[in-house]
Write an enzyme that holds these catalytic residues in place. Structure first.
Site, PDB file in Angstrom:
ATOM      1  N   LYS A  78       0.855  -1.187   0.000  1.00 45.73           N
ATOM      2  CA  LYS A  78       0.000   0.000   0.000  1.00 45.73           C
ATOM      3  C   LYS A  78       0.894   1.240   0.000  1.00 45.73           C
ATOM      4  O   LYS A  78       1.897   1.285   0.722  1.00 45.73           O
ATOM      5  CB  LYS A  78      -0.881  -0.021   1.253  1.00 45.73           C
ATOM      6  CG  LYS A  78      -1.929   1.076   1.325  1.00 45.73           C
ATOM      7  CD  LYS A  78      -2.744   0.932   2.618  1.00 45.73           C
ATOM      8  CE  LYS A  78      -3.854   1.953   2.707  1.00 45.73           C
ATOM      9  NZ  LYS A  78      -4.643   1.804   3.963  1.00 45.73           N
ATOM     10  N   SER A 153      -9.548   1.663   3.132  1.00 47.18           N
ATOM     11  CA  SER A 153      -8.719   2.387   2.200  1.00 47.18           C
ATOM     12  C   SER A 153      -7.683   1.521   1.472  1.00 47.18           C
ATOM     13  O   SER A 153      -7.150   1.960   0.450  1.00 47.18           O
ATOM     14  CB  SER A 153      -7.993   3.512   2.938  1.00 47.18           C
ATOM     15  OG  SER A 153      -7.103   2.980   3.887  1.00 47.18           O
ATOM     16  N   SER A 177      -9.669  -0.550   7.334  1.00 46.46           N
ATOM     17  CA  SER A 177      -9.079  -0.371   6.000  1.00 46.46           C
ATOM     18  C   SER A 177      -8.353  -1.580   5.431  1.00 46.46           C
ATOM     19  O   SER A 177      -7.979  -1.577   4.261  1.00 46.46           O
ATOM     20  CB  SER A 177      -8.117   0.812   6.001  1.00 46.46           C
ATOM     21  OG  SER A 177      -8.827   2.017   5.930  1.00 46.46           O
TER      22      SER A 177
END
Lengths: 487, 95
Positions: A78, A153, A177
Site C-alpha cells: 500500500k 482504504s 481499512s
C-alpha cells in the site's frame, strides 16, 4: 501453469524445490499486472525494473541454499509505507513526487527476507475512506464487478490480491481499512493488535488507531506474512515488546472444540444490514458450531456510539498529523506565493483532496478552544467504555464474530457525496481499532449478485493465534477463498 | 446549524487551508450533519470515566541515549521543494 495465481506457500514450495525461479514468477506477476491494470487500476506505481532486480538477487540467494518463506515472492505494498528510492504518495497530490530516503520497518523486514516488491498500491488519500474513491490518483475497481468499489482504504492491495496481480500484499487499518476491502474483494485480511507491528515509516493518519497488516489469498499466507512483519521495534515507541509466536504453528486442522464464539446482540439491530450478508455470516457461524465451537450471546452496550467516537478521534489525530505537510520539508509547494502564510494555505489547499480537508476541519474544530471537552475528551471517555465492553465480553468468549461490512461492495459513486452514510458503513470494523484488538476478515460466501462476503473474527489483545486457528479451520471446510473473479 | 460559515472559515484558517464560497457552503452542510450525528455521545454518562488515548497498556518507552545511525543531512532534505546549502528555503517570514 499460471504462476501469478499461486499463493505464497505454494510459490515457496516451488521455489525451494527449484521448479520455478523468482525471475519467472515475478515476470508472470508483472505481465499479469500489465494485462489487467487497465481494468482494475490497483497500482499507483509498478516497479518493473526494481522488482526484476530483486528477483535476480532472490534467485542467487536461493541457489546458495538460503531461502526464507518470502524469498523471491512478489508482493504489493500500500502506497503509504516508505520504500527507499521508490515513490510513496499516500495517493495524495501533496506527496506526488515524494521519494523516501529510508525504508519503513516492515519493508526492511521484507527485504531482509529477500521478498520482491512489485509496486505500490492505490488507496484513499491518506487512508481516509472506505471506497478508494477518495484517492488523489485514480479509482480502483472491484475485480468481481468493475462498476463497484473495491473497499478502502487498502482497496488497491485487496484488488491486486484478488485479481492475482501480486502473490500477497500489505495494507494498513485505522478503522477497517484492511478488513473491509478484504471482505469486498474476497481475500483474507488481518488487522493485528495495536503495537504488534511497527509503524515506523508508515505515513501517519491516526496514530492511536493505525496498524499495518497482511492481505492474502488464504489464511496460511496471512500467518506467513505476520511471522515476518510482527515484533518489537525500538524505532516505534508504541510497538510492544512481546514475543512473536510462529503463527503458522496454529494452522492445524483439529476443529474448533473448546472455542467459545460470542455473537454481540447489538449487531442484530444494525440498520441496513443486507440479507445476503446476514445469511452468509449466520451460515458461517453455524458451520463453526458444527465444527465444535460453542456460541454464546454477548453484549457490547456502547456499539451504537462507535461511529461517533471514531469520527471525532480519528480526524483529531489526523488534523495534528497532517500539519507536517507545509510545502517546506517535502512534497508539493505552491512556489508562486510570496509570504509564508500564503504559501502554507495555497500548498495545503491544492495538495489535499476534499475528504482530507473535511477531516482536517472536523479535527481542528473538535480540538479547538471551547470544543475540546465536548468532542475530543467526551469521545475519548466513551472509547474507554467501548474497551470495557470488549473486556467484559471476552470474559465469556474467546472470539467475537460479526459481518465485516453491512453490505457487499457498493457501486462507484453511490456514497461519495454523502460522507456520513459512507462513515456508517464502517460500523462493524471501527471498534477493533478503538479497543486495539486484533481482527481478521475471511471469505464466507457470495451475494446473489456474485459479490464476495467476509466474516470478521475479533480476539483479545495479542491473541492473533486463536484468530488464525479459527479462520484456518473454517477455511479448510469451505472453498470461498478458491473462487476467482473473471477478468 | 451545528457549525456556521464563520466557524468553518475560522477553523480553515487555523488549519492553514483556504476555501472558496462553494467549498465553505458544502462543508457547512456536510460537517454540520456529521457533528449532529456525533451529538449522540451526549446520551452517555461519562462522569468520572478516564479518557483513553492509547488502547494498549505501556509504560514509558525509555532507551539508552546512544548515538546511532542517522540520515545524512543532504539526504534528509533531498525531498524539499526548495533548498540551498543544506537548509530549507521558505518565503520571507518577517518584513
Amino acid at each position: 501453469m499460471e504462476l501469478y495465481k499461486l499463493t505464497i506457500h505454494e510459490a515457496h514450495k516451488l521455489l525451494k524445490n527449484k521448479e520455478i525461479s523468482s525471475h519467472e514468477l515475478t515476470r508472470a506477476v508483472l505481465d499479469r499486472i500489465r494485462d489487467t491494470e487497465e481494468k482494475v487500476d490497483a497500482y499507483i506505481t509498478v516497479a518493473d525494473e526494481l522488482a526484476m532486480a530483486q528477483a535476480e538477487h532472490a534467485d542467487k540467494v536461493i541457489s546458495g541454499g538460503d531461502i526464507s518463506t518470502l524469498t523471491g515472492i512478489p508482493l504489493a505494498i500500500k502506497d503509504l509505507m516508505c520504500t527507499k528510492g521508490l515513490r510513496t504518495t499516500c495517493a495524495s497530490n501533496i506527496l506526488e513526487n515524494f521519494v523516501p530516503p529510508y525504508d519503513s520497518t516492515v519493508i526492511r523486514k521484507l527485504k531482509a527476507g529477500n521478498a520482491v516488491i512489485v509496486g505500490k498500491t492505490n488507496m484513499d488519500e491518506f487512508a481516509m475512506g472506505s471506497s478508494n474513491e477518495h484517492s488523489g490518483m485514480k479509482v480502483t475497481r472491484n475485480p468481481w464487478d468493475l462498476t463497484r468499489i473495491p473497499g478502502g482504504s487498502s482497496g488497491g492491495s485487496a484488488a491486486a490480491v484478488s485479481a492475482d496481480m501480486c502473490i500477497g500484499a500489505l495494507g494498513s487499518d485505522t478503522g477497517g481499512s484492511i478488513r473491509q476491502p478484504a471482505s469486498h474483494c474476497g481475500v483474507v485480511g488481518m488487522k493485528p493488535t495495536y503495537g504488534r507491528v511497527s509503524r515506523f515509516g508508515l505515513l501517519a493518519f491516526a496514530s492511536s488507531l493505525d496498524q499495518i497488516g497482511p492481505l492474502t489469498k488464504d489464511v496460511t499466507d496471512c500467518a506467513i506474512l505476520m511471522n515476518t512483519i510482527a515484533g518489537y521495534d525500538p524505532s516505534d515507541s508504541t510497538s510492544v515488546p512481546e514475543d512473536v509466536p510462529d503463527y503458522t504453528s496454529f494452522l492445524r486442522k483439529d476443529g474448533l472444540k473448546g472455542i467459545t464464539v460470542g455473537i454481540p446482540r447489538e449487531y442484530h439491530e444494525v440498520q441496513g444490514l443486507d440479507p445476503d450478508v446476514s445469511n452468509a455470516v449466520k451460515d458461517a457461524i453455524r458451520k463453526m458450531t458444527d465444527m465444535g465451537a460453542e456460541c454464546v450471546d454477548v453484549s457490547l452496550p456502547h456499539s451504537k456510539y462507535v461511529v461517533s467516537v471514531y469520527y471525532v478521534i480519528a480526524p483529531c489525530e489526523a488534523s495534528s498529523n497532517l500539519a507536517r505537510y507545509d510545502g517546506v520539508k517535502y512534497g508539493f509547494r505552491d512556489k508562486d506565493k510570496t509570504t509564508l502564510m500564503e504559501m502554507y494555505r495555497s500548498t495545503r489547499s491544492q495538495g489535499f483532496g476534499s475528504e482530507v480537508q473535511r477531516r482536517i476541519i472536523i479535527g481542528t474544530y473538535c480540538l479547538s478552544a471551547g470544543y475540546y471537552d465536548a468532542y475530543y475528551k467526551k469521545a475519548s471517555q466513551v472509547r474507554t467504555l467501548i474497551m470495557e465492553d470488549f473486556k467484559n465480553a471476552f470474559e465469556t468468549c474467546d472470539l467475537i464474530m460479526s459481518p465485516v461490512a453491512p453490505t457487499p461492495a457498493f457501486p462507484i459513486g453511490e456514497k461519495v457525496d454523502d460522507p456520513l452514510t459512507m462513515y456508517l458503513s464502517d460500523i462493524f470494523t471501527l471498534s477493533a481499532n478503538l479497543a486495539g484488538i486484533p481482527g481478521i476478515s475471511v471469505p464466507c460466501g457470495f451475494s446473489a449478485d456474485g459479490l464476495p462476503i467476509g466474516i470478521q473474527i475479533l480476539g483479545k489483545h495479542f491473541n492473533e493465534k486463536t484468530l488464525f486457528s479459527a479462520a484456518y479451520n473454517f477455511e479448510q471446510e469451505t472453498d470461498f477463498h478458491k473462487r476467482k473473479p473473471l477478468l | 446549524m451545528k457549525i456556521t460559515k464563520d466557524e468553518v472559515l475560522h477553523v480553515a484558517n487555523l488549519s492553514r487551508l483556504e476555501m472558496d464560497d462553494e467549498s465553505v457552503d458544502k462543508f457547512v452542510g456536510q460537517i454540520g450533519t456529521i457533528l449532529e450525528y456525533v451529538e449522540t455521545l451526549n446520551q452517555v454518562d461519562t462522569e468520572g470515566v478516564t479518557p483513553t488515548s492509547h488502547a494498549i497498556f505501556l509504560t514509558n518507552a525509555f532507551r539508552d541515549d546512544e548515538p546511532g545511525e542517522h540520515l545524512d543531512r543532504d539526504i534528509a532534505i533531498e525531498n524539499s521543494p526548495e533548498k540551498e546549502d543544506g537548509s530549507f528555503i521558505v518565503p520571507k517570514v518577517v518584513g
